[in-house]
Scaffold this active site. Sequence first.
Site, PDB file in Angstrom:
ATOM      1  N   VAL A 117     -29.939 -30.520   4.293  1.00  0.00           N
ATOM      2  CA  VAL A 117     -30.395 -29.722   3.134  1.00  0.00           C
ATOM      3  C   VAL A 117     -29.464 -28.834   2.662  1.00  0.00           C
ATOM      4  O   VAL A 117     -28.299 -28.623   2.798  1.00  0.00           O
ATOM      5  CB  VAL A 117     -31.557 -28.873   3.589  1.00  0.00           C
ATOM      6  CG1 VAL A 117     -32.551 -29.687   4.437  1.00  0.00           C
ATOM      7  CG2 VAL A 117     -31.000 -27.863   4.818  1.00  0.00           C
ATOM      8  N   LEU A 166     -22.176 -36.133   0.607  1.00  0.00           N
ATOM      9  CA  LEU A 166     -22.321 -35.255  -0.357  1.00  0.00           C
ATOM     10  C   LEU A 166     -22.855 -33.564  -0.116  1.00  0.00           C
ATOM     11  O   LEU A 166     -22.345 -32.719  -0.702  1.00  0.00           O
ATOM     12  CB  LEU A 166     -23.891 -35.520  -1.260  1.00  0.00           C
ATOM     13  CG  LEU A 166     -23.281 -36.971  -2.056  1.00  0.00           C
ATOM     14  CD1 LEU A 166     -24.668 -37.879  -2.245  1.00  0.00           C
ATOM     15  CD2 LEU A 166     -22.458 -36.836  -2.988  1.00  0.00           C
ATOM     16  N   LYS A 167     -23.237 -33.518   1.264  1.00  0.00           N
ATOM     17  CA  LYS A 167     -23.486 -32.312   1.654  1.00  0.00           C
ATOM     18  C   LYS A 167     -22.220 -31.533   1.999  1.00  0.00           C
ATOM     19  O   LYS A 167     -22.265 -30.501   1.395  1.00  0.00           O
ATOM     20  CB  LYS A 167     -24.411 -32.130   2.826  1.00  0.00           C
ATOM     21  CG  LYS A 167     -24.609 -30.995   3.742  1.00  0.00           C
ATOM     22  CD  LYS A 167     -25.181 -30.044   2.918  1.00  0.00           C
ATOM     23  CE  LYS A 167     -25.429 -28.690   3.783  1.00  0.00           C
ATOM     24  NZ  LYS A 167     -25.946 -27.534   3.077  1.00  0.00           N
ATOM     25  N   VAL A 168     -21.355 -32.055   2.564  1.00  0.00           N
ATOM     26  CA  VAL A 168     -20.054 -31.537   2.812  1.00  0.00           C
ATOM     27  C   VAL A 168     -19.505 -31.092   1.551  1.00  0.00           C
ATOM     28  O   VAL A 168     -18.825 -29.910   1.194  1.00  0.00           O
ATOM     29  CB  VAL A 168     -19.144 -32.169   3.638  1.00  0.00           C
ATOM     30  CG1 VAL A 168     -17.664 -31.845   3.660  1.00  0.00           C
ATOM     31  CG2 VAL A 168     -19.506 -32.417   5.067  1.00  0.00           C
ATOM     32  N   THR A 170     -20.817 -30.280  -1.311  1.00  0.00           N
ATOM     33  CA  THR A 170     -21.560 -29.165  -1.984  1.00  0.00           C
ATOM     34  C   THR A 170     -21.145 -27.773  -1.278  1.00  0.00           C
ATOM     35  O   THR A 170     -20.966 -26.774  -1.835  1.00  0.00           O
ATOM     36  CB  THR A 170     -22.921 -29.165  -2.127  1.00  0.00           C
ATOM     37  OG1 THR A 170     -23.637 -29.407  -0.423  1.00  0.00           O
ATOM     38  CG2 THR A 170     -23.402 -30.446  -2.640  1.00  0.00           C
TER      39      THR A 170
END
Length: 314
Positions: A117, A166-168, A170
Amino acid sequence: MKIGFIGLGNVGGKLSGSLLRNGADLVVHDLDPALVAGFVGRGAAAGGSPAEMMRNCDAVITCLPSPAASDAVMQEMLPEIGPGKIWMEMSTTDEAEVKRLGALVIERGGAAVDCPVSGGCHRADTGNISIYAGCDRATFERILPLLTIMGRRVLHTGDLGTASVLKVMTNYLATGHLLMLCEALTTMKAAGMDMATTYEAIRISSGNSFVHETESQLILSGSRCVDFTMDLVLKDIGLFQEIAERNGVPLELSPMLIDLMRDGQARYGTRAQSDRMIERLEEATGLDVTADGFPTVLVDDEPEEPGYEVKLKG
């Protein structure tokens, strides 16, 4: 679906709370029995061990502080995984690790999803956070009703592992802007600018960001408590650096961010709140970078709304 949720900490407790608040058939597990008892008191069931949860649930969600913790839980669950079972990893973790664990699930006939998330604990609390999901399309469509309870915007990112990449990324960008904001706010204070005016000047400008609209307020109020600690920041930006190295990208800013965060840990403690990075500059200048009128706790004032899948452009 009967849903198991393992990990009831700052983020997991809020995501699982959204499931419970919206009527999900929820069983929970955490190493802290008080957290489990609190959920049982609100209508969830105690799940017992991770193995029992996988045996008795259709889908088990993990939201844990480290890849090692996820691995330990997975080793307990593996004997109970078979066709129809779903593992959903909502921790921020390494792409290679989630693929490794996911392969163990898939070879037993289950389905694996990495679905971290983004958007802050205050939005996780209201079901308005954003969620990435990496998995095959058929699995995504099975779990989309769950994801739209826990989050407002849900993006199918592609195959297993893509969501974690992608989370890393962001979190790397958020860390960069946090450190730049610390420098900007301190410099404006030194230049004699009013801090409330400075905040608004940034907010309405091309220099604005989600980090400014949230964390700058906590910096200026003096709270410096964003519910995200320096060890977690270092884990995430370290993972980003590893992605760059694996792909032959010679980053220049990333190593600097890592060094700065390590210095913050050395000064304030391994698990110090990340917003305390402003204090390095306060100490160096003798300035107090605070102002009246800013909140000490972030509250999501958007009403909870049903989530939806974000469609790609083009």
